[in-house]
Design an enzyme around this catalytic site. Structure first.
Site, PDB file in Angstrom:
ATOM      1  N   GLU A  70      77.005  55.267  38.682  1.00 22.63           N
ATOM      2  CA  GLU A  70      75.515  55.281  38.884  1.00 22.63           C
ATOM      3  C   GLU A  70      74.662  55.160  37.567  1.00 22.63           C
ATOM      4  O   GLU A  70      75.243  55.609  36.675  1.00 22.63           O
ATOM      5  CB  GLU A  70      75.021  56.649  39.499  1.00 22.63           C
ATOM      6  CG  GLU A  70      75.779  57.015  40.777  1.00 22.63           C
ATOM      7  CD  GLU A  70      76.831  57.961  40.544  1.00 22.63           C
ATOM      8  OE1 GLU A  70      77.200  58.512  39.312  1.00 22.63           O
ATOM      9  OE2 GLU A  70      77.698  58.294  41.562  1.00 22.63           O
TER      10      GLU A  70
ATOM     11  N   TYR B 171      77.243  46.870  31.785  1.00 24.47           N
ATOM     12  CA  TYR B 171      78.144  46.967  33.169  1.00 24.47           C
ATOM     13  C   TYR B 171      78.469  45.610  33.845  1.00 24.47           C
ATOM     14  O   TYR B 171      79.778  45.282  33.989  1.00 24.47           O
ATOM     15  CB  TYR B 171      77.519  48.066  34.008  1.00 24.47           C
ATOM     16  CG  TYR B 171      77.318  49.397  33.447  1.00 24.47           C
ATOM     17  CD1 TYR B 171      78.212  50.061  32.708  1.00 24.47           C
ATOM     18  CD2 TYR B 171      76.391  49.926  33.820  1.00 24.47           C
ATOM     19  CE1 TYR B 171      77.943  51.258  32.077  1.00 24.47           C
ATOM     20  CE2 TYR B 171      75.902  51.311  33.234  1.00 24.47           C
ATOM     21  CZ  TYR B 171      76.764  51.771  32.320  1.00 24.47           C
ATOM     22  OH  TYR B 171      76.603  53.030  31.894  1.00 24.47           O
TER      23      TYR B 171
END
Length: 155
Positions: free
Chosen positions: A114, A126
């Site tokens: 998250e 990411y």
């Protein structure tokens, strides 16, 4: 893992976190996140063999850390943080790559995480490592309240 070349201050070593590192890691956590984990929470991680935590060191000081919780087929990234003065040097990427490597060794099929919706730098990191955005978890974060973007990649 091999160290980067350069003078001692610029050499970044990645190693497994120890309980003795928890104070420094907690201070980095406080400097990076408004909803920071306490030192006791980091110390508690050592009770569970499913937790895998690393630190990044420069000149004998911890300048970053990352951790995941590995279950049967999924590795959940719990936190990644690098002190502001050391950002932009690829440390976060090296830590993330090491977490991915451990997930692969542990026969995980996927890695989940998250990230605050507003944290564009982390989301780009990411994405650069193959994570895709799956969904949004509304009002996941407190202080301030913000949505979390759930990201995943195959290991």
């Amino acid at each position: 893992m091999p160290a980067e070349h350069g003078n001692e201050k610029n050499v970044i070593n990645i190693r497994t976190m120890t309980v003795q590192d928890c104070g420094a890691v907690s201070e980095i956590e406080k400097s990076c996140f408004s909803d920071a984990w306490s030192q006791a929470m980091f110390e508690d991680l050592f009770r569970y063999p499913t937790n895998y935590y690393l630190v990044a060191e420069a000149g004998g000081n911890i300048v970053g850390f990352a951790g995941s919780c590995i279950s049967i087929e999924t590795a959940d990234v719990m936190n990644i943080a690098v002190v502001e003065a050391f950002r932009g040097r690829g440390i976060g990427g090296r830590l993330l790559a090491a977490l991915l490597e451990q997930a692969e060794k542990s026969d995980c099929e996927r890695m989940l995480l998250e990230v605050r919706e507003s944290n564009q730098a982390a989301r780009r990191l990411y994405q650069n490592y193959g994570f895709i955005e799956l969904t949004v978890r509304r009002n996941y974060y407190r202080d301030p309240v913000e949505d979390a973007v759930i990201m995943c990649r195959t290991v």
